[in-house]
Design a protein around this motif. Structure first.
Motif, PDB file in Angstrom:
ATOM      1  N   MET A 109       0.846  -1.193   0.000  1.00 25.08           N
ATOM      2  CA  MET A 109       0.000   0.000   0.000  1.00 25.08           C
ATOM      3  C   MET A 109       0.884   1.246   0.000  1.00 25.08           C
ATOM      4  SD  MET A 109      -3.030  -1.319   0.052  1.00 25.08           S
ATOM      5  CE  MET A 109      -4.204  -0.044   0.575  1.00 25.08           C
ATOM      6  N   PRO A 110       0.353   2.378  -0.480  1.00 25.31           N
ATOM      7  CA  PRO A 110       1.124   3.620  -0.458  1.00 25.31           C
ATOM      8  C   PRO A 110       1.727   3.879   0.924  1.00 25.31           C
ATOM      9  CG  PRO A 110      -0.906   3.949  -1.672  1.00 25.31           C
ATOM     10  CD  PRO A 110      -0.971   2.554  -1.090  1.00 25.31           C
ATOM     11  N   GLY A 111       3.006   4.246   0.943  1.00 27.10           N
ATOM     12  CA  GLY A 111       3.692   4.559   2.196  1.00 27.10           C
ATOM     13  C   GLY A 111       4.336   3.361   2.873  1.00 27.10           C
ATOM     14  N   GLU A 112       4.070   2.153   2.385  1.00 29.73           N
ATOM     15  CA  GLU A 112       4.588   0.948   3.060  1.00 29.73           C
ATOM     16  C   GLU A 112       5.959   0.518   2.538  1.00 29.73           C
ATOM     17  OE1 GLU A 112       1.148  -1.801   4.842  1.00 29.73           O
ATOM     18  OE2 GLU A 112       1.408  -2.034   2.681  1.00 29.73           O
ATOM     19  N   THR A 142      14.065  -0.228  -9.103  1.00 27.31           N
ATOM     20  CA  THR A 142      13.345  -0.161 -10.374  1.00 27.31           C
ATOM     21  C   THR A 142      11.866   0.047 -10.085  1.00 27.31           C
ATOM     22  OG1 THR A 142      13.072  -1.173 -12.556  1.00 27.31           O
ATOM     23  CG2 THR A 142      12.950  -2.670 -10.695  1.00 27.31           C
ATOM     24  N   PRO A 143      11.260   1.021 -10.777  1.00 26.50           N
ATOM     25  CA  PRO A 143       9.813   1.180 -10.588  1.00 26.50           C
ATOM     26  C   PRO A 143       9.109  -0.054 -11.139  1.00 26.50           C
ATOM     27  CG  PRO A 143      10.606   2.597 -12.376  1.00 26.50           C
ATOM     28  CD  PRO A 143      11.818   1.926 -11.784  1.00 26.50           C
ATOM     29  N   MET A 144       8.011  -0.440 -10.506  1.00 29.42           N
ATOM     30  CA  MET A 144       7.251  -1.605 -10.993  1.00 29.42           C
ATOM     31  C   MET A 144       6.013  -1.088 -11.721  1.00 29.42           C
ATOM     32  SD  MET A 144       7.597  -4.457  -7.978  1.00 29.42           S
ATOM     33  CE  MET A 144       7.266  -3.484  -6.504  1.00 29.42           C
ATOM     34  N   GLN A 145       5.876  -1.478 -12.982  1.00 26.58           N
ATOM     35  CA  GLN A 145       4.710  -1.071 -13.762  1.00 26.58           C
ATOM     36  C   GLN A 145       4.013  -2.307 -14.302  1.00 26.58           C
ATOM     37  OE1 GLN A 145       6.775   1.673 -16.285  1.00 26.58           O
ATOM     38  NE2 GLN A 145       6.515   3.318 -14.784  1.00 26.58           N
ATOM     39  N   PRO A 146       2.671  -2.243 -14.425  1.00 33.55           N
ATOM     40  CA  PRO A 146       1.939  -3.426 -14.891  1.00 33.55           C
ATOM     41  C   PRO A 146       2.554  -4.004 -16.160  1.00 33.55           C
ATOM     42  CG  PRO A 146       0.408  -1.777 -14.116  1.00 33.55           C
ATOM     43  CD  PRO A 146       1.774  -1.135 -14.069  1.00 33.55           C
ATOM     44  N   GLY A 147       2.734  -5.313 -16.169  1.00 32.44           N
ATOM     45  CA  GLY A 147       3.304  -6.010 -17.326  1.00 32.44           C
ATOM     46  C   GLY A 147       4.804  -6.190 -17.251  1.00 32.44           C
ATOM     47  N   ASP A 148       5.471  -5.506 -16.308  1.00 34.71           N
ATOM     48  CA  ASP A 148       6.919  -5.682 -16.156  1.00 34.71           C
ATOM     49  C   ASP A 148       7.219  -7.066 -15.578  1.00 34.71           C
ATOM     50  OD1 ASP A 148       7.089  -3.005 -16.872  1.00 34.71           O
ATOM     51  OD2 ASP A 148       7.961  -2.327 -14.970  1.00 34.71           O
ATOM     52  N   ALA A 161       9.069  -0.942  -1.781  1.00 34.43           N
ATOM     53  CA  ALA A 161       8.421   0.183  -1.101  1.00 34.43           C
ATOM     54  C   ALA A 161       7.468   0.872  -2.054  1.00 34.43           C
ATOM     55  CB  ALA A 161       9.469   1.168  -0.592  1.00 34.43           C
ATOM     56  N   HIS A 162       6.434   1.460  -1.465  1.00 35.27           N
ATOM     57  CA  HIS A 162       5.459   2.231  -2.244  1.00 35.27           C
ATOM     58  C   HIS A 162       5.639   3.678  -1.858  1.00 35.27           C
ATOM     59  CE1 HIS A 162       1.917   3.481  -4.289  1.00 35.27           C
ATOM     60  NE2 HIS A 162       1.387   2.268  -4.409  1.00 35.27           N
ATOM     61  N   GLU A 163       6.032   4.508  -2.821  1.00 37.01           N
ATOM     62  CA  GLU A 163       6.347   5.911  -2.531  1.00 37.01           C
ATOM     63  C   GLU A 163       5.142   6.826  -2.724  1.00 37.01           C
ATOM     64  OE1 GLU A 163      11.022   6.389  -3.473  1.00 37.01           O
ATOM     65  OE2 GLU A 163       9.838   5.894  -5.249  1.00 37.01           O
ATOM     66  N   GLY A 164       4.003   6.256  -3.061  1.00 36.10           N
ATOM     67  CA  GLY A 164       2.810   7.062  -3.281  1.00 36.10           C
ATOM     68  C   GLY A 164       2.202   7.531  -1.967  1.00 36.10           C
ATOM     69  N   ALA A 165       1.240   8.449  -2.096  1.00 38.94           N
ATOM     70  CA  ALA A 165       0.573   8.995  -0.906  1.00 38.94           C
ATOM     71  C   ALA A 165      -0.661   8.160  -0.582  1.00 38.94           C
ATOM     72  CB  ALA A 165       0.183  10.445  -1.163  1.00 38.94           C
ATOM     73  N   ALA A 166      -0.815   7.870   0.721  1.00 41.71           N
ATOM     74  CA  ALA A 166      -1.979   7.102   1.154  1.00 41.71           C
ATOM     75  C   ALA A 166      -3.243   7.857   0.763  1.00 41.71           C
ATOM     76  CB  ALA A 166      -1.916   6.884   2.661  1.00 41.71           C
ATOM     77  N   GLY A 167      -4.235   7.127   0.271  1.00 41.67           N
ATOM     78  CA  GLY A 167      -5.507   7.769  -0.066  1.00 41.67           C
ATOM     79  C   GLY A 167      -5.585   8.202  -1.516  1.00 41.67           C
ATOM     80  N   THR A 168      -4.463   8.621  -2.104  1.00 44.12           N
ATOM     81  CA  THR A 168      -4.519   9.089  -3.494  1.00 44.12           C
ATOM     82  C   THR A 168      -3.922   8.076  -4.472  1.00 44.12           C
ATOM     83  OG1 THR A 168      -2.492  10.322  -3.091  1.00 44.12           O
ATOM     84  CG2 THR A 168      -4.535  11.573  -3.002  1.00 44.12           C
ATOM     85  N   ASP A 169      -2.847   7.396  -4.065  1.00 44.20           N
ATOM     86  CA  ASP A 169      -2.198   6.484  -5.010  1.00 44.20           C
ATOM     87  C   ASP A 169      -2.736   5.066  -4.867  1.00 44.20           C
ATOM     88  OD1 ASP A 169      -0.077   7.803  -6.710  1.00 44.20           O
ATOM     89  OD2 ASP A 169       0.302   8.687  -4.738  1.00 44.20           O
TER      90      ASP A 169
END
Ligand code: 1HN
Length: 360
Positions: A109-112, A142-148, A161-169
Protein backbone atom coordinates in the motif's frame (compact mmCIF):
# COMPACT_ATOMS: atom_id res chain seq x y z
CA UNK A 1 27.84 -68.01 -32.30
CA UNK A 2 25.17 -68.90 -29.81
CA UNK A 3 22.28 -66.48 -30.14
CA UNK A 4 19.51 -66.67 -27.64
CA UNK A 5 16.41 -64.53 -27.81
CA UNK A 6 15.16 -63.41 -24.44
CA UNK A 7 11.40 -63.47 -24.13
CA UNK A 8 9.57 -61.47 -21.51
CA UNK A 9 6.92 -63.55 -19.84
CA UNK A 10 4.77 -62.33 -16.98
CA UNK A 11 5.73 -64.17 -13.82
CA UNK A 12 2.92 -66.29 -12.38
CA UNK A 13 1.32 -64.85 -9.28
CA UNK A 14 3.06 -66.15 -6.15
CA UNK A 15 1.26 -68.80 -4.16
CA UNK A 16 -0.03 -67.69 -0.73
CA UNK A 17 2.80 -69.67 0.88
CA UNK A 18 5.48 -67.93 -1.16
CA UNK A 19 3.84 -64.54 -0.57
CA UNK A 20 3.86 -65.23 3.18
CA UNK A 21 7.57 -66.03 3.09
CA UNK A 22 8.25 -62.88 1.14
CA UNK A 23 6.31 -60.71 3.61
CA UNK A 24 8.26 -62.27 6.46
CA UNK A 25 11.49 -61.51 4.61
CA UNK A 26 10.43 -57.88 4.03
CA UNK A 27 9.68 -57.59 7.74
CA UNK A 28 13.13 -58.90 8.71
CA UNK A 29 14.84 -56.72 6.09
CA UNK A 30 13.04 -53.69 7.49
CA UNK A 31 14.82 -54.19 10.82
CA UNK A 32 18.02 -53.33 8.88
CA UNK A 33 16.37 -50.34 7.09
CA UNK A 34 16.23 -52.35 3.88
CA UNK A 35 13.26 -52.46 1.51
CA UNK A 36 12.59 -54.45 -1.69
CA UNK A 37 12.66 -52.38 -4.86
CA UNK A 38 10.56 -54.87 -6.81
CA UNK A 39 7.36 -54.01 -4.93
CA UNK A 40 7.85 -50.32 -5.64
CA UNK A 41 9.65 -50.04 -8.97
CA UNK A 42 6.63 -49.33 -11.15
CA UNK A 43 5.40 -46.51 -8.91
CA UNK A 44 8.91 -45.09 -8.41
CA UNK A 45 9.52 -45.05 -12.15
CA UNK A 46 6.18 -44.85 -13.99
CA UNK A 47 6.04 -44.88 -17.79
CA UNK A 48 5.07 -41.20 -17.91
CA UNK A 49 4.64 -38.38 -15.36
CA UNK A 50 1.77 -38.69 -12.92
CA UNK A 51 0.19 -35.21 -12.90
CA UNK A 52 1.13 -33.43 -9.68
CA UNK A 53 -1.64 -31.18 -8.43
CA UNK A 54 -4.57 -30.17 -10.61
CA UNK A 55 -5.27 -27.67 -13.37
CA UNK A 56 -6.76 -24.59 -11.76
CA UNK A 57 -7.68 -20.96 -12.35
CA UNK A 58 -7.61 -18.13 -9.85
CA UNK A 59 -10.08 -15.65 -11.40
CA UNK A 60 -8.65 -12.24 -10.62
CA UNK A 61 -12.09 -10.68 -10.11
CA UNK A 62 -12.69 -13.23 -7.35
CA UNK A 63 -9.33 -13.17 -5.56
CA UNK A 64 -8.54 -9.42 -5.83
CA UNK A 65 -10.91 -8.48 -2.95
CA UNK A 66 -9.07 -10.93 -0.66
CA UNK A 67 -5.68 -9.53 -1.63
CA UNK A 68 -6.90 -5.98 -0.87
CA UNK A 69 -8.54 -7.08 2.39
CA UNK A 70 -5.23 -8.47 3.63
CA UNK A 71 -4.11 -4.83 4.15
CA UNK A 72 -6.85 -4.42 6.76
CA UNK A 73 -5.39 -7.33 8.76
CA UNK A 74 -1.63 -6.79 8.65
CA UNK A 75 0.93 -4.22 7.47
CA UNK A 76 3.65 -5.07 4.95
CA UNK A 77 6.23 -4.35 7.67
CA UNK A 78 4.68 -6.80 10.15
CA UNK A 79 4.06 -9.49 7.52
CA UNK A 80 7.55 -8.96 6.03
CA UNK A 81 5.89 -9.86 2.73
CA UNK A 82 2.10 -9.47 2.62
CA UNK A 83 1.22 -12.24 0.23
CA UNK A 84 -1.68 -14.60 -0.34
CA UNK A 85 -0.19 -17.86 -1.59
CA UNK A 86 -1.73 -19.38 -4.72
CA UNK A 87 -1.79 -22.95 -3.47
CA UNK A 88 -2.68 -25.68 -5.92
CA UNK A 89 -5.95 -27.27 -4.62
CA UNK A 90 -4.41 -30.66 -5.39
CA UNK A 91 -1.34 -29.90 -3.24
CA UNK A 92 -3.02 -28.53 -0.10
CA UNK A 93 -0.71 -27.50 2.72
CA UNK A 94 2.36 -27.53 0.48
CA UNK A 95 2.48 -23.79 -0.40
CA UNK A 96 3.08 -24.97 -3.97
CA UNK A 97 1.36 -24.06 -7.21
CA UNK A 98 3.17 -26.89 -9.02
CA UNK A 99 5.35 -29.85 -8.05
CA UNK A 100 8.40 -27.54 -8.19
CA UNK A 101 7.25 -23.93 -7.89
CA UNK A 102 5.61 -21.42 -5.62
CA UNK A 103 3.29 -18.53 -6.54
CA UNK A 104 1.66 -15.76 -4.55
CA UNK A 105 -0.03 -12.39 -4.94
CA UNK A 106 1.73 -9.62 -3.04
CA UNK A 107 0.19 -6.30 -1.97
CA UNK A 108 1.97 -3.12 -0.99
CA UNK A 109 0.00 0.00 0.00
CA UNK A 110 1.12 3.62 -0.46
CA UNK A 111 3.69 4.56 2.20
CA UNK A 112 4.59 0.95 3.06
CA UNK A 113 7.94 -0.80 3.04
CA UNK A 114 8.64 -4.56 2.84
CA UNK A 115 12.03 -4.83 4.60
CA UNK A 116 15.29 -5.95 3.01
CA UNK A 117 16.32 -9.58 3.18
CA UNK A 118 17.95 -12.20 0.99
CA UNK A 119 17.58 -15.93 0.48
CA UNK A 120 18.87 -18.70 -1.75
CA UNK A 121 15.50 -18.97 -3.51
CA UNK A 122 15.22 -17.02 -6.75
CA UNK A 123 12.14 -14.86 -7.22
CA UNK A 124 10.40 -13.40 -10.23
CA UNK A 125 7.74 -10.71 -10.13
CA UNK A 126 5.11 -10.19 -12.77
CA UNK A 127 3.42 -6.85 -12.11
CA UNK A 128 -0.36 -6.93 -12.19
CA UNK A 129 -1.77 -3.56 -11.15
CA UNK A 130 -1.02 -0.26 -9.45
CA UNK A 131 1.65 2.40 -9.56
CA UNK A 132 4.10 4.23 -7.35
CA UNK A 133 6.01 1.23 -5.95
CA UNK A 134 9.54 0.08 -6.62
CA UNK A 135 11.63 -2.92 -5.79
CA UNK A 136 15.33 -2.57 -5.01
CA UNK A 137 17.52 -5.52 -6.02
CA UNK A 138 21.24 -5.73 -5.34
CA UNK A 139 21.70 -1.95 -5.09
CA UNK A 140 19.36 -0.78 -7.87
CA UNK A 141 15.81 0.50 -7.60
CA UNK A 142 13.34 -0.16 -10.37
CA UNK A 143 9.81 1.18 -10.59
CA UNK A 144 7.25 -1.61 -10.99
CA UNK A 145 4.71 -1.07 -13.76
CA UNK A 146 1.94 -3.43 -14.89
CA UNK A 147 3.30 -6.01 -17.33
CA UNK A 148 6.92 -5.68 -16.16
CA UNK A 149 8.86 -8.89 -15.46
CA UNK A 150 11.36 -8.38 -12.64
CA UNK A 151 14.09 -10.77 -11.43
CA UNK A 152 15.37 -11.13 -7.88
CA UNK A 153 18.37 -13.48 -8.22
CA UNK A 154 19.33 -15.94 -5.50
CA UNK A 155 21.06 -14.35 -2.49
CA UNK A 156 20.59 -10.72 -3.56
CA UNK A 157 19.35 -8.14 -1.05
CA UNK A 158 15.89 -6.91 -1.93
CA UNK A 159 13.19 -4.72 -0.49
CA UNK A 160 10.03 -3.18 -1.88
CA UNK A 161 8.42 0.18 -1.10
CA UNK A 162 5.46 2.23 -2.24
CA UNK A 163 6.35 5.91 -2.53
CA UNK A 164 2.81 7.06 -3.28
CA UNK A 165 0.57 8.99 -0.91
CA UNK A 166 -1.98 7.10 1.15
CA UNK A 167 -5.51 7.77 -0.07
CA UNK A 168 -4.52 9.09 -3.49
CA UNK A 169 -2.20 6.48 -5.01
CA UNK A 170 -3.21 2.99 -6.03
CA UNK A 171 -2.22 -0.16 -4.13
CA UNK A 172 0.35 -2.22 -6.00
CA UNK A 173 -0.23 -5.93 -6.64
CA UNK A 174 2.10 -8.35 -8.33
CA UNK A 175 2.62 -12.08 -8.73
CA UNK A 176 5.66 -13.61 -7.05
CA UNK A 177 7.09 -16.82 -8.52
CA UNK A 178 9.77 -18.60 -6.49
CA UNK A 179 11.67 -21.86 -6.83
CA UNK A 180 11.06 -22.72 -3.15
CA UNK A 181 10.34 -26.46 -3.72
CA UNK A 182 13.43 -26.83 -5.93
CA UNK A 183 15.69 -25.33 -3.28
CA UNK A 184 13.88 -27.45 -0.67
CA UNK A 185 14.62 -30.63 -2.67
CA UNK A 186 18.32 -29.86 -2.27
CA UNK A 187 17.77 -28.66 1.32
CA UNK A 188 19.82 -25.59 0.46
CA UNK A 189 17.69 -22.87 2.00
CA UNK A 190 19.52 -19.98 3.61
CA UNK A 191 18.07 -16.58 4.53
CA UNK A 192 19.33 -13.41 6.13
CA UNK A 193 17.62 -10.21 7.26
CA UNK A 194 19.36 -6.95 6.44
CA UNK A 195 20.47 -4.76 9.35
CA UNK A 196 18.48 -1.87 7.82
CA UNK A 197 14.88 -1.92 6.59
CA UNK A 198 16.13 -0.64 3.22
CA UNK A 199 19.37 -1.92 1.72
CA UNK A 200 21.76 0.65 0.18
CA UNK A 201 20.94 1.80 -3.34
CA UNK A 202 24.21 2.33 -5.19
CA UNK A 203 23.22 2.76 -8.85
CA UNK A 204 20.77 5.08 -10.63
CA UNK A 205 17.33 3.90 -11.76
CA UNK A 206 17.55 2.36 -15.25
CA UNK A 207 21.27 1.55 -14.99
CA UNK A 208 21.01 -2.19 -15.72
CA UNK A 209 18.61 -1.78 -18.64
CA UNK A 210 20.80 0.88 -20.27
CA UNK A 211 24.02 -1.09 -19.82
CA UNK A 212 22.84 -4.57 -20.72
CA UNK A 213 19.38 -4.32 -22.29
CA UNK A 214 19.92 -2.11 -25.32
CA UNK A 215 21.71 -4.52 -27.67
CA UNK A 216 24.96 -3.15 -26.25
CA UNK A 217 27.31 -4.36 -23.51
CA UNK A 218 30.03 -2.39 -21.75
CA UNK A 219 33.37 -3.52 -23.22
CA UNK A 220 35.33 -5.54 -20.68
CA UNK A 221 32.21 -6.41 -18.68
CA UNK A 222 32.64 -9.70 -16.82
CA UNK A 223 29.35 -11.36 -15.98
CA UNK A 224 29.33 -13.10 -12.61
CA UNK A 225 25.71 -14.14 -12.22
CA UNK A 226 23.63 -17.06 -13.48
CA UNK A 227 20.84 -14.53 -14.05
CA UNK A 228 20.36 -11.94 -16.73
CA UNK A 229 21.93 -8.61 -15.71
CA UNK A 230 18.71 -7.00 -16.97
CA UNK A 231 16.49 -7.38 -13.94
CA UNK A 232 13.44 -5.48 -15.16
CA UNK A 233 12.03 -6.30 -18.61
CA UNK A 234 9.63 -3.38 -19.05
CA UNK A 235 6.20 -4.08 -20.45
CA UNK A 236 6.38 -1.34 -23.10
CA UNK A 237 9.32 -3.09 -24.78
CA UNK A 238 7.83 -6.57 -24.43
CA UNK A 239 4.55 -5.44 -25.96
CA UNK A 240 6.33 -3.79 -28.91
CA UNK A 241 8.34 -6.97 -29.57
CA UNK A 242 5.20 -9.14 -29.49
CA UNK A 243 3.30 -6.90 -31.87
CA UNK A 244 6.26 -6.69 -34.25
CA UNK A 245 6.27 -10.49 -34.34
CA UNK A 246 2.63 -10.55 -35.49
CA UNK A 247 3.60 -8.55 -38.59
CA UNK A 248 6.34 -10.99 -39.61
CA UNK A 249 4.45 -14.25 -39.98
CA UNK A 250 1.88 -16.72 -38.75
CA UNK A 251 1.72 -17.75 -35.09
CA UNK A 252 3.06 -21.17 -34.10
CA UNK A 253 0.16 -23.64 -34.38
CA UNK A 254 0.70 -25.03 -30.85
CA UNK A 255 1.83 -21.90 -29.01
CA UNK A 256 0.87 -18.65 -30.76
CA UNK A 257 3.48 -15.90 -31.09
CA UNK A 258 5.72 -17.15 -28.29
CA UNK A 259 8.89 -15.48 -27.01
CA UNK A 260 11.16 -16.17 -24.08
CA UNK A 261 12.83 -13.59 -21.86
CA UNK A 262 16.50 -13.85 -22.68
CA UNK A 263 19.78 -13.26 -20.89
CA UNK A 264 21.62 -10.85 -23.24
CA UNK A 265 25.00 -12.17 -22.10
CA UNK A 266 24.63 -15.69 -23.46
CA UNK A 267 21.23 -15.93 -25.15
CA UNK A 268 20.01 -18.36 -22.49
CA UNK A 269 16.96 -18.10 -20.25
CA UNK A 270 16.82 -15.04 -18.00
CA UNK A 271 16.96 -17.09 -14.78
CA UNK A 272 18.70 -20.38 -13.87
CA UNK A 273 15.73 -22.28 -12.41
CA UNK A 274 12.61 -20.60 -13.81
CA UNK A 275 11.90 -20.29 -17.54
CA UNK A 276 9.84 -17.20 -18.36
CA UNK A 277 7.91 -16.61 -21.56
CA UNK A 278 5.38 -14.23 -23.08
CA UNK A 279 2.96 -15.02 -25.91
CA UNK A 280 0.34 -13.33 -28.02
CA UNK A 281 -2.60 -15.11 -29.63
CA UNK A 282 -4.38 -12.93 -32.18
CA UNK A 283 -8.18 -12.58 -31.80
CA UNK A 284 -9.88 -15.72 -33.13
CA UNK A 285 -6.74 -17.89 -33.00
CA UNK A 286 -6.86 -21.31 -31.35
CA UNK A 287 -3.83 -23.49 -30.65
CA UNK A 288 -3.49 -27.20 -31.38
CA UNK A 289 -2.84 -29.46 -28.36
CA UNK A 290 0.53 -29.21 -26.64
CA UNK A 291 2.05 -30.82 -23.57
CA UNK A 292 5.43 -30.66 -21.92
CA UNK A 293 7.07 -32.16 -18.85
CA UNK A 294 7.14 -28.81 -17.04
CA UNK A 295 4.08 -27.73 -15.06
CA UNK A 296 3.21 -24.23 -16.25
CA UNK A 297 1.87 -21.15 -14.49
CA UNK A 298 0.10 -18.60 -16.72
CA UNK A 299 -0.85 -14.99 -16.03
CA UNK A 300 -3.32 -13.31 -18.39
CA UNK A 301 -1.77 -9.95 -19.23
CA UNK A 302 -4.37 -8.65 -21.69
CA UNK A 303 -7.37 -9.89 -23.59
CA UNK A 304 -9.73 -12.80 -23.10
CA UNK A 305 -10.23 -16.33 -24.29
CA UNK A 306 -10.14 -19.85 -22.93
CA UNK A 307 -7.79 -22.58 -21.75
CA UNK A 308 -8.78 -26.21 -22.16
CA UNK A 309 -7.03 -28.93 -20.19
CA UNK A 310 -8.55 -32.35 -20.92
CA UNK A 311 -12.25 -32.00 -20.18
CA UNK A 312 -11.75 -28.82 -18.18
CA UNK A 313 -12.52 -25.42 -19.64
CA UNK A 314 -11.36 -22.17 -18.05
CA UNK A 315 -12.46 -18.76 -19.32
CA UNK A 316 -9.57 -16.30 -19.38
CA UNK A 317 -9.80 -12.67 -18.33
CA UNK A 318 -7.12 -10.08 -17.54
CA UNK A 319 -4.93 -10.90 -14.53
CA UNK A 320 -6.30 -14.43 -14.03
CA UNK A 321 -3.62 -16.89 -12.89
CA UNK A 322 -3.74 -20.49 -14.12
CA UNK A 323 -1.75 -23.65 -13.57
CA UNK A 324 -1.44 -26.65 -15.89
CA UNK A 325 0.33 -29.68 -14.37
CA UNK A 326 3.11 -31.19 -16.45
CA UNK A 327 2.33 -33.59 -19.27
CA UNK A 328 -1.36 -32.57 -19.49
CA UNK A 329 -2.28 -31.63 -23.06
CA UNK A 330 -3.90 -28.24 -23.32
CA UNK A 331 -5.12 -25.72 -25.90
CA UNK A 332 -5.62 -21.96 -25.83
CA UNK A 333 -8.22 -19.88 -27.62
CA UNK A 334 -8.22 -16.10 -28.00
CA UNK A 335 -11.53 -14.23 -28.23
CA UNK A 336 -9.67 -10.91 -28.31
CA UNK A 337 -5.90 -10.40 -28.73
CA UNK A 338 -4.67 -12.50 -25.81
CA UNK A 339 -1.32 -11.99 -24.08
CA UNK A 340 -0.08 -14.56 -21.55
CA UNK A 341 2.99 -14.51 -19.33
CA UNK A 342 4.16 -17.93 -18.17
CA UNK A 343 6.82 -19.49 -15.98
CA UNK A 344 7.91 -23.04 -15.29
CA UNK A 345 10.92 -25.14 -14.28
CA UNK A 346 11.69 -25.92 -17.96
CA UNK A 347 15.13 -24.30 -17.78
CA UNK A 348 16.15 -26.62 -14.94
CA UNK A 349 14.73 -29.68 -16.74
CA UNK A 350 16.62 -28.76 -19.90
CA UNK A 351 19.91 -28.42 -18.01
CA UNK A 352 19.37 -31.77 -16.33
CA UNK A 353 18.48 -33.42 -19.63
CA UNK A 354 14.90 -34.56 -19.07
CA UNK A 355 12.70 -31.87 -20.59
CA UNK A 356 10.18 -33.34 -23.04
CA UNK A 357 7.40 -31.82 -25.12
CA UNK A 358 4.78 -33.16 -27.49
CA UNK A 359 2.79 -31.34 -30.14
CA UNK A 360 -0.53 -32.79 -31.13
C1 1HN B 1 9.99 -13.25 -0.64
O1 1HN B 1 11.19 -12.85 -0.23
C2 1HN B 1 9.19 -12.40 -1.40
O2 1HN B 1 10.84 -10.72 -1.54
C3 1HN B 1 7.96 -12.82 -1.85
O3 1HN B 1 8.86 -10.22 -2.17
C4 1HN B 1 7.48 -14.07 -1.54
C5 1HN B 1 7.78 -16.18 -0.43
C6 1HN B 1 8.52 -17.03 0.34
C7 1HN B 1 9.77 -16.65 0.79
C8 1HN B 1 10.28 -15.40 0.47
C9 1HN B 1 9.68 -11.02 -1.72
C10 1HN B 1 8.26 -14.93 -0.76
C11 1HN B 1 9.52 -14.53 -0.31
Amino acid sequence: MNTTTATVTAAPAPTPAIQKEREAFYGRADTQSLAPLWTRLKSLVPAAPTPAGVAHRWAYAEVRPYVLESAAHISAAEAERRVLILENPGLKGSSQITNSLYAGLQLIMPGELAPAHRHTQSALRFIIEGSGAFTAVDGEKTPMQPGDFVITPSWTWHHHAHEGAAGTDAPMIWLDGLDIPIVALFNSTFREDHAQDAAAVTRPVGDALARYGSGLLPVGYRHRSLNSPVFNYPWARTRDALHALTLAGAPDAHAGHLMRYVNPIDGGWAMPTMATMIRLLPAGFATLPYRSSDSMVFVVVEGSGALRVGEQHFALHPHDVLVVPGWMAHTLHASSDLVLFSYSDRVAQEKLGFFREQRG
